[in-house]
Design a protein around this motif. Structure first.
Motif, PDB file in Angstrom:
ATOM      1  N   SER A  87       0.835  -1.209   0.000  1.00 39.08           N
ATOM      2  CA  SER A  87       0.000   0.000   0.000  1.00 39.08           C
ATOM      3  C   SER A  87       0.863   1.251   0.000  1.00 39.08           C
ATOM      4  O   SER A  87       0.496   2.284  -0.580  1.00 39.08           O
ATOM      5  CB  SER A  87      -0.908   0.029   1.239  1.00 39.08           C
ATOM      6  OG  SER A  87      -1.779  -1.066   1.285  1.00 39.08           O
ATOM      7  N   HIS A  93      -5.581   1.348  -2.534  1.00 39.78           N
ATOM      8  CA  HIS A  93      -6.290   0.430  -3.430  1.00 39.78           C
ATOM      9  C   HIS A  93      -5.324  -0.361  -4.304  1.00 39.78           C
ATOM     10  O   HIS A  93      -5.598  -1.516  -4.659  1.00 39.78           O
ATOM     11  CB  HIS A  93      -7.266   1.207  -4.315  1.00 39.78           C
ATOM     12  CG  HIS A  93      -8.388   1.835  -3.553  1.00 39.78           C
ATOM     13  ND1 HIS A  93      -9.062   2.972  -3.980  1.00 39.78           N
ATOM     14  CD2 HIS A  93      -8.959   1.505  -2.364  1.00 39.78           C
ATOM     15  CE1 HIS A  93      -9.986   3.301  -3.104  1.00 39.78           C
ATOM     16  NE2 HIS A  93      -9.944   2.429  -2.110  1.00 39.78           N
ATOM     17  N   ILE A  96      -4.030  -4.191  -4.021  1.00 43.39           N
ATOM     18  CA  ILE A  96      -4.707  -5.405  -4.497  1.00 43.39           C
ATOM     19  C   ILE A  96      -3.894  -6.094  -5.602  1.00 43.39           C
ATOM     20  O   ILE A  96      -4.086  -7.284  -5.862  1.00 43.39           O
ATOM     21  CB  ILE A  96      -6.132  -5.117  -5.004  1.00 43.39           C
ATOM     22  CG1 ILE A  96      -6.109  -4.193  -6.217  1.00 43.39           C
ATOM     23  CG2 ILE A  96      -6.988  -4.544  -3.899  1.00 43.39           C
ATOM     24  CD1 ILE A  96      -7.475  -3.995  -6.853  1.00 43.39           C
ATOM     25  N   VAL A 321      -8.236  -9.074   0.712  1.00 46.98           N
ATOM     26  CA  VAL A 321      -8.974  -8.375  -0.344  1.00 46.98           C
ATOM     27  C   VAL A 321     -10.449  -8.283   0.008  1.00 46.98           C
ATOM     28  O   VAL A 321     -11.117  -7.292  -0.287  1.00 46.98           O
ATOM     29  CB  VAL A 321      -8.784  -9.089  -1.695  1.00 46.98           C
ATOM     30  CG1 VAL A 321      -9.619  -8.417  -2.783  1.00 46.98           C
ATOM     31  CG2 VAL A 321      -7.312  -9.070  -2.096  1.00 46.98           C
ATOM     32  N   PHE A 392      -7.176   0.096   3.945  1.00 44.67           N
ATOM     33  CA  PHE A 392      -8.025  -0.707   3.057  1.00 44.67           C
ATOM     34  C   PHE A 392      -8.769  -1.778   3.849  1.00 44.67           C
ATOM     35  O   PHE A 392      -9.972  -1.982   3.665  1.00 44.67           O
ATOM     36  CB  PHE A 392      -7.166  -1.359   1.975  1.00 44.67           C
ATOM     37  CG  PHE A 392      -7.929  -2.191   0.983  1.00 44.67           C
ATOM     38  CD1 PHE A 392      -8.355  -1.651  -0.217  1.00 44.67           C
ATOM     39  CD2 PHE A 392      -8.219  -3.526   1.238  1.00 44.67           C
ATOM     40  CE1 PHE A 392      -9.063  -2.417  -1.140  1.00 44.67           C
ATOM     41  CE2 PHE A 392      -8.921  -4.298   0.333  1.00 44.67           C
ATOM     42  CZ  PHE A 392      -9.336  -3.746  -0.853  1.00 44.67           C
ATOM     43  N   ARG A 395     -11.702  -0.603   5.804  1.00 46.99           N
ATOM     44  CA  ARG A 395     -12.707   0.119   4.997  1.00 46.99           C
ATOM     45  C   ARG A 395     -12.731   1.608   5.336  1.00 46.99           C
ATOM     46  O   ARG A 395     -13.784   2.216   5.551  1.00 46.99           O
ATOM     47  CB  ARG A 395     -14.103  -0.503   5.191  1.00 46.99           C
ATOM     48  CG  ARG A 395     -14.237  -1.880   4.528  1.00 46.99           C
ATOM     49  CD  ARG A 395     -14.064  -1.739   3.021  1.00 46.99           C
ATOM     50  NE  ARG A 395     -14.297  -2.963   2.288  1.00 46.99           N
ATOM     51  CZ  ARG A 395     -13.358  -3.802   1.861  1.00 46.99           C
ATOM     52  NH1 ARG A 395     -12.098  -3.538   2.143  1.00 46.99           N
ATOM     53  NH2 ARG A 395     -13.654  -4.882   1.190  1.00 46.99           N
ATOM     54  N   ARG A 397     -10.684   5.633   4.510  1.00 45.61           N
ATOM     55  CA  ARG A 397     -10.124   6.436   3.418  1.00 45.61           C
ATOM     56  C   ARG A 397      -9.102   7.396   4.004  1.00 45.61           C
ATOM     57  O   ARG A 397      -9.139   7.743   5.181  1.00 45.61           O
ATOM     58  CB  ARG A 397     -11.219   7.234   2.695  1.00 45.61           C
ATOM     59  CG  ARG A 397     -12.290   6.389   2.033  1.00 45.61           C
ATOM     60  CD  ARG A 397     -13.459   7.261   1.583  1.00 45.61           C
ATOM     61  NE  ARG A 397     -13.051   8.178   0.526  1.00 45.61           N
ATOM     62  CZ  ARG A 397     -13.338   7.992  -0.763  1.00 45.61           C
ATOM     63  NH1 ARG A 397     -14.048   6.941  -1.141  1.00 45.61           N
ATOM     64  NH2 ARG A 397     -12.941   8.851  -1.671  1.00 45.61           N
ATOM     65  N   TRP A 402      -2.813   7.333   0.706  1.00 52.37           N
ATOM     66  CA  TRP A 402      -4.026   7.482  -0.095  1.00 52.37           C
ATOM     67  C   TRP A 402      -3.689   7.942  -1.517  1.00 52.37           C
ATOM     68  O   TRP A 402      -4.320   7.544  -2.493  1.00 52.37           O
ATOM     69  CB  TRP A 402      -4.978   8.475   0.579  1.00 52.37           C
ATOM     70  CG  TRP A 402      -6.315   8.564  -0.094  1.00 52.37           C
ATOM     71  CD1 TRP A 402      -6.823   9.637  -0.769  1.00 52.37           C
ATOM     72  CD2 TRP A 402      -7.317   7.553  -0.142  1.00 52.37           C
ATOM     73  NE1 TRP A 402      -8.082   9.363  -1.249  1.00 52.37           N
ATOM     74  CE2 TRP A 402      -8.410   8.072  -0.873  1.00 52.37           C
ATOM     75  CE3 TRP A 402      -7.407   6.253   0.346  1.00 52.37           C
ATOM     76  CZ2 TRP A 402      -9.563   7.344  -1.125  1.00 52.37           C
ATOM     77  CZ3 TRP A 402      -8.558   5.523   0.104  1.00 52.37           C
ATOM     78  CH2 TRP A 402      -9.612   6.069  -0.619  1.00 52.37           C
ATOM     79  N   HIS A 405      -6.947   9.129  -4.926  1.00 52.18           N
ATOM     80  CA  HIS A 405      -8.117   8.252  -4.795  1.00 52.18           C
ATOM     81  C   HIS A 405      -7.717   6.824  -4.439  1.00 52.18           C
ATOM     82  O   HIS A 405      -8.347   5.848  -4.864  1.00 52.18           O
ATOM     83  CB  HIS A 405      -8.956   8.251  -6.073  1.00 52.18           C
ATOM     84  CG  HIS A 405      -9.396   9.612  -6.516  1.00 52.18           C
ATOM     85  ND1 HIS A 405     -10.303  10.367  -5.793  1.00 52.18           N
ATOM     86  CD2 HIS A 405      -9.042  10.359  -7.597  1.00 52.18           C
ATOM     87  CE1 HIS A 405     -10.497  11.528  -6.400  1.00 52.18           C
ATOM     88  NE2 HIS A 405      -9.748  11.554  -7.501  1.00 52.18           N
ATOM     89  N   GLY A 406      -6.656   6.687  -3.632  1.00 56.65           N
ATOM     90  CA  GLY A 406      -6.240   5.358  -3.193  1.00 56.65           C
ATOM     91  C   GLY A 406      -5.248   4.672  -4.117  1.00 56.65           C
ATOM     92  O   GLY A 406      -4.886   3.512  -3.879  1.00 56.65           O
ATOM     93  N   TRP A 407      -4.807   5.350  -5.173  1.00 53.56           N
ATOM     94  CA  TRP A 407      -3.868   4.760  -6.136  1.00 53.56           C
ATOM     95  C   TRP A 407      -2.621   5.632  -6.233  1.00 53.56           C
ATOM     96  O   TRP A 407      -2.715   6.850  -6.384  1.00 53.56           O
ATOM     97  CB  TRP A 407      -4.503   4.663  -7.524  1.00 53.56           C
ATOM     98  CG  TRP A 407      -5.761   3.862  -7.558  1.00 53.56           C
ATOM     99  CD1 TRP A 407      -7.028   4.332  -7.359  1.00 53.56           C
ATOM    100  CD2 TRP A 407      -5.890   2.458  -7.793  1.00 53.56           C
ATOM    101  NE1 TRP A 407      -7.944   3.324  -7.451  1.00 53.56           N
ATOM    102  CE2 TRP A 407      -7.278   2.145  -7.727  1.00 53.56           C
ATOM    103  CE3 TRP A 407      -4.985   1.438  -8.058  1.00 53.56           C
ATOM    104  CZ2 TRP A 407      -7.757   0.856  -7.908  1.00 53.56           C
ATOM    105  CZ3 TRP A 407      -5.461   0.154  -8.245  1.00 53.56           C
ATOM    106  CH2 TRP A 407      -6.833  -0.129  -8.167  1.00 53.56           C
TER     107      TRP A 407
END
Length: 497
Positions: A87, A93, A96, A321, A392, A395, A397, A402, A405-407
């Motif tokens: 992460s 995100h 994953i 996940v 993540f 759940r 933010r 971060w 947008h989490g990417w």
């Protein structure tokens, strides 16, 4: 023996009682198997001599172990698996990617483990007591073996460690026993099938070395599953040494495969036909009668080690996940699906070769991910925010990781570009040849290409588009710059309007 309840949340310090030697046992035990022996036979399949095969094997093992070892550091540092730790470099995100890479790799290697061990058990029993080699007997062997592996994985890390403590010693002794079984037939001067000066020599040599290298690389996503139980204060040099030496020790099963393959090539050449190799069948064909029982034991013990290390990681990553699944529930679910997959692949679709190709492609994609993790660790000076890594799973933010947008598009771009280009260079004759696979004269250079592109592109992106200063901690970045970009606070997802 209690069932492990921890998923990918940070392991409490009080429960982190494993030692580097435990990491060694699990990583070595997971490769001290027939599957590794099969990989060890490839230099002979490619036409190399015995000593050329030894050189290619040592080269592949040392380079692969050097690539793998740094991936052992994330577990003790963050108390969680490597997918969650990613992460920090791919985003909340983006982590994953690591989860699904390890998930797919584990399913593939669990399947290969069950197939190879089941085949050896049935084949050995047939030679020993005349057991019929039918679909029914193979099916029973696969089911019993897969069921045993699933039970060990359900109980979790401690039971896995117990099994591997026995398996490492027992399988190693059985391999050493093979010295007495095959000493009379072994000829170290075996010359191979490639004549001197053959233009295929270097493609064959490099291809054999890369196949060996792929074995350590396949453990990259899993090391954190086991090293997370090692206390954070453990010297990093000891953790690195355990991971490195665990792969160097696999020279034993690799050498067993190489040696026996050279004997098979001389005495039962039909079993090493590159078009339809059957290493297990060839091994049984050249083994003296008294070695059939050790062959069956190697299949059982070694396969248990590989199967448990693969399936344990699968359940753990699936639960990461989809956090609504506990580790036990995820292990049962994925284990059941994997068993169904094994039976369909073996009896309905004959997917054994396809699974081998699939595993190779997954490893090709995993290697660049490993490079990004290592360089990320280097630029961050080994500093991570354990709470932000769990956003993540909880759940939530926001937080240091971060990004957008989490990417983290820097890490994602470097991984995706290098993985795609690496796949284009894959050259597996008769299975999969990428559009650029023939550019290197038939040599499969997908792994080195992927590693190089990932390293260069990731550092360039970090330098050109600096990450927020807060992700680097109090000591600041190494090699790259940082931007004064604000980091959003961690909040519950339902509170975000």
């Amino acid at each position: 023996m209690k069932i492990e309840t921890y998923g990918v949340e940070r392991i409490p310090d009080a429960d982190r009682t494993a030692r580097p030697i435990d990491l060694f046992r699990l990583a070595f035990g997971g490769a001290n198997t027939f599957a590794t022996c099969v990989l060890g036979a490839f230099p002979i399949l490619f036409g190399l001599s015995f000593w050329q095969g030894v050189t290619a094997t040592v080269l592949g093992l040392v380079v692969g172990a050097l690539i793998l070892a740094p991936l052992s550091l994330f577990g003790p540092l963050n108390g969680t698996n490597n997918a969650v730790s990613s992460s920090a470099h791919l985003g909340v995100h983006g982590r994953i990617v690591g989860s699904f890479l390890s998930l797919l790799t584990a399913i593939a290697f669990f399947s290969i483990s069950v197939w190879s061990s089941g085949d050896a058990l049935v084949g050995g029993a047939h030679r020993l007591v005349g057991l019929a080699e039918s679909d029914f007997t193979y099916g029973v062997a696969y089911a019993l073996f897969a069921g045993l592996v699933l039970v060990v994985c359900i109980y979790g890390f401690r039971f896995m460690l117990f099994v591997n403590k026995i398996a490492v010693l027992a399988a190693s002794l059985l391999f050493v026993l093979g010295v007495f079984a095959f000493a009379g037939d072994f000829d170290p001067s075996y010359a191979g099938t490639l004549p001197a000066g053959d233009p295929l020599f270097w493609p064959s040599f490099i291809g054999a070395a890369l196949i060996v290298l792929s074995n350590p690389v396949s453990f990259g996503a899993f090391l954190g599953d086991w090293s997370r139980y090692i206390p954070a204060e453990t010297p990093r040099s000891r953790v690195l040494a355990a991971a490195f030496l665990s792969q160097i020790a696999t020279f034993l099963p690799f050498l067993f495969g190489l040696t026996t393959a050279s004997i098979i090539a001389a005495k039962a050449a039909k079993y090493v036909d590159p078009a339809a190799p059957n290493y297990v069948g060839g091994l049984l064909a050249i083994s003296p009668g008294w070695y059939f029982v050790p062959v069956c034991l190697i299949a059982l013990i070694g396969g248990m080690s590989t199967g448990t290390t693969a399936l344990y990681g699968t359940g753990l990553d699936f639960s990461s996940v989809f956090p609504r699944f506990s580790r036990v529930q995820a292990t049962i679910f994925i284990g059941t699906l994997s068993i169904v997959f094994i039976f369909v692949g073996r009896f309905a679709a004959n997917l054994t070769q396809s699974i081998s190709t699939f595993a190779t492609l997954i490893i090709t994609c995993t290697a660049p991910w490993m490079v990004i993790m290592m360089l990320g660790y280097l630029t961050r000076r080994g500093w991570y925010d354990a709470e932000a890594l769990q956003v993540f799973n909880r759940r939530q933010r926001g937080g240091r990781y971060w990004f957008t947008h989490g990417w983290n598009w820097r890490g994602m771009t470097a991984w995706l570009a290098s993985a795609v280009v690496a796949i284009l260079f894959v050259n597996l004759p008769g299975q999969f040849v990428g559009p650029l696979g023939d550019l290197a004269g038939g040599v499969d250079v997908s792994l080195p290409v992927g590693l190089a592109i990932a390293a260069v592109l990731y550092l360039v992106l970090l330098a050109a588009f600096p990450e927020p200063r807060e992700v680097y901690g109090p000591a600041g970045p190494r090699l790259v710059g940082a931007a004064d970009t604000p980091v959003p606070p961690i909040v519950a997802a339902e509170l975000v309007g």
